[in-house]
Design a protein around this motif. Structure first.
Motif, PDB file in Angstrom:
ATOM      1  N   PRO A  52       0.824  -1.208   0.000  1.00 27.80           N
ATOM      2  CA  PRO A  52       0.000   0.000   0.000  1.00 27.80           C
ATOM      3  C   PRO A  52       0.861   1.262   0.000  1.00 27.80           C
ATOM      4  O   PRO A  52       2.012   1.230   0.418  1.00 27.80           O
ATOM      5  CB  PRO A  52      -0.783  -0.124   1.301  1.00 27.80           C
ATOM      6  CG  PRO A  52       0.151  -0.870   2.211  1.00 27.80           C
ATOM      7  CD  PRO A  52       0.866  -1.861   1.323  1.00 27.80           C
ATOM      8  N   MET A  53       0.265   2.327  -0.481  1.00 29.20           N
ATOM      9  CA  MET A  53       0.943   3.616  -0.504  1.00 29.20           C
ATOM     10  C   MET A  53       0.778   4.288   0.855  1.00 29.20           C
ATOM     11  O   MET A  53      -0.343   4.482   1.326  1.00 29.20           O
ATOM     12  CB  MET A  53       0.336   4.500  -1.596  1.00 29.20           C
ATOM     13  CG  MET A  53       0.917   5.904  -1.646  1.00 29.20           C
ATOM     14  SD  MET A  53       2.656   5.940  -2.146  1.00 29.20           S
ATOM     15  CE  MET A  53       3.008   7.698  -2.008  1.00 29.20           C
ATOM     16  N   PRO A  54       1.875   4.619   1.547  1.00 26.81           N
ATOM     17  CA  PRO A  54       1.747   5.338   2.819  1.00 26.81           C
ATOM     18  C   PRO A  54       1.024   6.665   2.627  1.00 26.81           C
ATOM     19  O   PRO A  54       1.008   7.233   1.531  1.00 26.81           O
ATOM     20  CB  PRO A  54       3.207   5.561   3.237  1.00 26.81           C
ATOM     21  CG  PRO A  54       3.979   4.501   2.527  1.00 26.81           C
ATOM     22  CD  PRO A  54       3.276   4.323   1.210  1.00 26.81           C
ATOM     23  N   PRO A  55       0.416   7.199   3.686  1.00 28.39           N
ATOM     24  CA  PRO A  55      -0.434   8.400   3.568  1.00 28.39           C
ATOM     25  C   PRO A  55       0.360   9.700   3.506  1.00 28.39           C
ATOM     26  O   PRO A  55       0.290  10.538   4.410  1.00 28.39           O
ATOM     27  CB  PRO A  55      -1.298   8.326   4.824  1.00 28.39           C
ATOM     28  CG  PRO A  55      -0.422   7.646   5.837  1.00 28.39           C
ATOM     29  CD  PRO A  55       0.372   6.636   5.057  1.00 28.39           C
ATOM     30  N   PHE A  56       1.093   9.906   2.422  1.00 31.73           N
ATOM     31  CA  PHE A  56       1.792  11.174   2.231  1.00 31.73           C
ATOM     32  C   PHE A  56       0.782  12.271   1.906  1.00 31.73           C
ATOM     33  O   PHE A  56      -0.150  12.072   1.119  1.00 31.73           O
ATOM     34  CB  PHE A  56       2.789  11.061   1.083  1.00 31.73           C
ATOM     35  CG  PHE A  56       4.052  10.321   1.421  1.00 31.73           C
ATOM     36  CD1 PHE A  56       5.152  11.002   1.910  1.00 31.73           C
ATOM     37  CD2 PHE A  56       4.133   8.951   1.259  1.00 31.73           C
ATOM     38  CE1 PHE A  56       6.325  10.332   2.223  1.00 31.73           C
ATOM     39  CE2 PHE A  56       5.297   8.260   1.570  1.00 31.73           C
ATOM     40  CZ  PHE A  56       6.395   8.956   2.057  1.00 31.73           C
ATOM     41  N   THR A  57       1.001  13.452   2.481  1.00 31.62           N
ATOM     42  CA  THR A  57       0.154  14.600   2.168  1.00 31.62           C
ATOM     43  C   THR A  57       0.514  15.195   0.819  1.00 31.62           C
ATOM     44  O   THR A  57      -0.364  15.591   0.035  1.00 31.62           O
ATOM     45  CB  THR A  57       0.291  15.668   3.267  1.00 31.62           C
ATOM     46  OG1 THR A  57      -0.100  15.106   4.521  1.00 31.62           O
ATOM     47  CG2 THR A  57      -0.590  16.872   2.959  1.00 31.62           C
ATOM     48  N   GLN A  58       1.836  15.257   0.515  1.00 34.81           N
ATOM     49  CA  GLN A  58       2.314  15.828  -0.739  1.00 34.81           C
ATOM     50  C   GLN A  58       3.318  14.856  -1.358  1.00 34.81           C
ATOM     51  O   GLN A  58       4.448  14.745  -0.870  1.00 34.81           O
ATOM     52  CB  GLN A  58       3.020  17.166  -0.493  1.00 34.81           C
ATOM     53  CG  GLN A  58       2.197  18.223   0.217  1.00 34.81           C
ATOM     54  CD  GLN A  58       2.970  19.513   0.351  1.00 34.81           C
ATOM     55  OE1 GLN A  58       3.142  20.262  -0.625  1.00 34.81           O
ATOM     56  NE2 GLN A  58       3.458  19.793   1.537  1.00 34.81           N
ATOM     57  N   ALA A  59       2.911  14.166  -2.404  1.00 37.65           N
ATOM     58  CA  ALA A  59       3.820  13.197  -3.029  1.00 37.65           C
ATOM     59  C   ALA A  59       3.427  12.954  -4.476  1.00 37.65           C
ATOM     60  O   ALA A  59       2.250  12.980  -4.834  1.00 37.65           O
ATOM     61  CB  ALA A  59       3.808  11.883  -2.258  1.00 37.65           C
ATOM     62  N   GLU A  60       4.449  12.724  -5.287  1.00 33.84           N
ATOM     63  CA  GLU A  60       4.263  12.313  -6.673  1.00 33.84           C
ATOM     64  C   GLU A  60       5.082  11.040  -6.892  1.00 33.84           C
ATOM     65  O   GLU A  60       6.215  10.940  -6.417  1.00 33.84           O
ATOM     66  CB  GLU A  60       4.746  13.411  -7.624  1.00 33.84           C
ATOM     67  CG  GLU A  60       4.669  13.032  -9.100  1.00 33.84           C
ATOM     68  CD  GLU A  60       5.236  14.105 -10.010  1.00 33.84           C
ATOM     69  OE1 GLU A  60       5.592  13.782 -11.167  1.00 33.84           O
ATOM     70  OE2 GLU A  60       5.359  15.272  -9.568  1.00 33.84           O
ATOM     71  N   ILE A  61       4.508  10.082  -7.603  1.00 36.94           N
ATOM     72  CA  ILE A  61       5.195   8.830  -7.899  1.00 36.94           C
ATOM     73  C   ILE A  61       5.799   8.920  -9.296  1.00 36.94           C
ATOM     74  O   ILE A  61       5.120   9.295 -10.256  1.00 36.94           O
ATOM     75  CB  ILE A  61       4.243   7.628  -7.823  1.00 36.94           C
ATOM     76  CG1 ILE A  61       3.538   7.581  -6.465  1.00 36.94           C
ATOM     77  CG2 ILE A  61       5.004   6.325  -8.080  1.00 36.94           C
ATOM     78  CD1 ILE A  61       4.455   7.380  -5.304  1.00 36.94           C
ATOM     79  N   LEU A  62       7.072   8.563  -9.402  1.00 38.66           N
ATOM     80  CA  LEU A  62       7.748   8.502 -10.688  1.00 38.66           C
ATOM     81  C   LEU A  62       8.208   7.062 -10.889  1.00 38.66           C
ATOM     82  O   LEU A  62       9.157   6.613 -10.237  1.00 38.66           O
ATOM     83  CB  LEU A  62       8.943   9.461 -10.711  1.00 38.66           C
ATOM     84  CG  LEU A  62       9.822   9.442 -11.967  1.00 38.66           C
ATOM     85  CD1 LEU A  62       9.016   9.803 -13.206  1.00 38.66           C
ATOM     86  CD2 LEU A  62      11.009  10.377 -11.796  1.00 38.66           C
ATOM     87  N   LEU A  63       7.534   6.332 -11.777  1.00 33.92           N
ATOM     88  CA  LEU A  63       7.888   4.940 -12.032  1.00 33.92           C
ATOM     89  C   LEU A  63       8.992   4.905 -13.086  1.00 33.92           C
ATOM     90  O   LEU A  63       8.797   5.357 -14.218  1.00 33.92           O
ATOM     91  CB  LEU A  63       6.668   4.149 -12.501  1.00 33.92           C
ATOM     92  CG  LEU A  63       5.502   4.049 -11.496  1.00 33.92           C
ATOM     93  CD1 LEU A  63       4.368   3.223 -12.086  1.00 33.92           C
ATOM     94  CD2 LEU A  63       5.973   3.463 -10.171  1.00 33.92           C
ATOM     95  N   ALA A  64      10.138   4.363 -12.698  1.00 31.95           N
ATOM     96  CA  ALA A  64      11.289   4.337 -13.608  1.00 31.95           C
ATOM     97  C   ALA A  64      12.283   3.303 -13.102  1.00 31.95           C
ATOM     98  O   ALA A  64      12.372   3.035 -11.911  1.00 31.95           O
ATOM     99  CB  ALA A  64      11.952   5.707 -13.694  1.00 31.95           C
ATOM    100  N   ARG A  65      13.026   2.736 -14.035  1.00 28.59           N
ATOM    101  CA  ARG A  65      14.062   1.759 -13.693  1.00 28.59           C
ATOM    102  C   ARG A  65      15.411   2.281 -14.201  1.00 28.59           C
ATOM    103  O   ARG A  65      15.559   2.649 -15.353  1.00 28.59           O
ATOM    104  CB  ARG A  65      13.746   0.399 -14.344  1.00 28.59           C
ATOM    105  CG  ARG A  65      14.703  -0.712 -13.925  1.00 28.59           C
ATOM    106  CD  ARG A  65      14.489  -1.958 -14.781  1.00 28.59           C
ATOM    107  NE  ARG A  65      13.191  -2.541 -14.610  1.00 28.59           N
ATOM    108  CZ  ARG A  65      12.878  -3.460 -13.684  1.00 28.59           C
ATOM    109  NH1 ARG A  65      13.817  -3.881 -12.855  1.00 28.59           N
ATOM    110  NH2 ARG A  65      11.658  -3.934 -13.609  1.00 28.59           N
ATOM    111  N   GLY A  66      16.406   2.310 -13.325  1.00 29.13           N
ATOM    112  CA  GLY A  66      17.731   2.770 -13.698  1.00 29.13           C
ATOM    113  C   GLY A  66      18.474   1.726 -14.498  1.00 29.13           C
ATOM    114  O   GLY A  66      17.917   0.694 -14.857  1.00 29.13           O
ATOM    115  N   PRO A  67      19.722   2.020 -14.857  1.00 25.57           N
ATOM    116  CA  PRO A  67      20.497   3.192 -14.437  1.00 25.57           C
ATOM    117  C   PRO A  67      20.106   4.461 -15.183  1.00 25.57           C
ATOM    118  O   PRO A  67      19.577   4.400 -16.284  1.00 25.57           O
ATOM    119  CB  PRO A  67      21.939   2.776 -14.768  1.00 25.57           C
ATOM    120  CG  PRO A  67      21.795   1.807 -15.901  1.00 25.57           C
ATOM    121  CD  PRO A  67      20.517   1.067 -15.655  1.00 25.57           C
TER     122      PRO A  67
END
Length: 247
Positions: free
Chosen positions: A162-177
């Protein structure tokens, strides 16, 4: 008769070692993946996915599959697996090598705060950060969720669940390098003033180099203790260690 080599995998080094061993007729290579990602990249050779059931379960697997040697290539922060590997291999008298990339070392110009755990890191972030790039892994976000006045850019291979309850957050899905220029651009365009990461080590990390150039603070988690076992810093050293075992 082919020797059975078990790679405890998931790291870049694990994939490279499996690739080197998979075509050798004198070796059967088996890579074990923890199965924490839904669509893992599969290494060369045979693959098993999932846990062993602790040190005793690993010992039973080594016995039942006639494993001749184990190379622990798990992530530097997968400490529990490291201890289980040491105990399981000792029980079955199976040689064990730890293949681990060197840790990153603070360089001139780095603004690092080194912490042993995230409960120590969260107050540092809360007192002086406004916009944070988080690259800690999707399962270790919870200690930062209560920092309501801080905006987080959470970079992850998969969506936290589950996603923790952040008030201000954006998810960036990416795989390095990731390349230096794209990391620098990301830090500038998103107004990042702090990076939170683990000391995963390896070749010079682009985000740390970009942070150094831009004067951005880094809160970095130090590596946990691991058992005292033979170690290799790269695949070439691991292959040398395997040579007498496979002779």
């Amino acid at each position: 008769m082919a020797r059975n080599i078990l790679i405890l995998g998931g790291s870049t080094e694990a994939y490279a070692l499996a690739r080197e061993l998979a075509d050798r007729p004198d070796i059967r290579v088996i890579s074990s993946l923890a199965g924490r990602t839904g669509t893992p990249r599969l290494p060369a050779g045979d693959v098993r996915i999932g846990g062993f059931g602790g040190a005793d379960g690993l010992a039973a697997y080594l016995r039942d599959n006639h494993i001749d040697a184990v190379v622990d290539c798990t992530h530097p922060f997968a400490a529990r697996m490291g201890w289980n590997a040491a105990q399981g291999c000792a029980t079955m008298d199976v040689p064990l090598l730890r293949l681990e990339r060197p840790a990153w070392v603070r360089q001139r110009g780095d603004l690092w705060d080194e912490v042993a755990d995230w409960t120590e890191a969260a107050p540092l972030v809360g007192t002086r950060s406004k916009r944070v790039l988080m690259t800690v892994g999707r399962q270790e976000l919870e200690p930062f969720a209560g920092l309501d006045h801080v905006w987080f850019l959470i970079r992850s291979v998969e969506m936290p669940d589950p996603m923790p309850p952040f008030t201000q957050a954006e998810i960036l899905l990416a795989r390095g390098p990731f390349a230096y220029e794209e990391e620098r651009e990301l830090l500038i365009t998103r107004g990042i003033d702090t990076i939170v990461c683990k000391n995963s080590g390896g070749p010079t990390d682009a985000k740390l180099a970009a942070a150094r150039a831009l004067g951005i603070r880094v809160v970095i988690k130090t590596r946990p203790c691991r058992p005292d076992t033979p170690k290799a810093a790269d695949v070439a050293e691991a292959l040398c260690w395997l040579t007498p075992i496979c002779a």
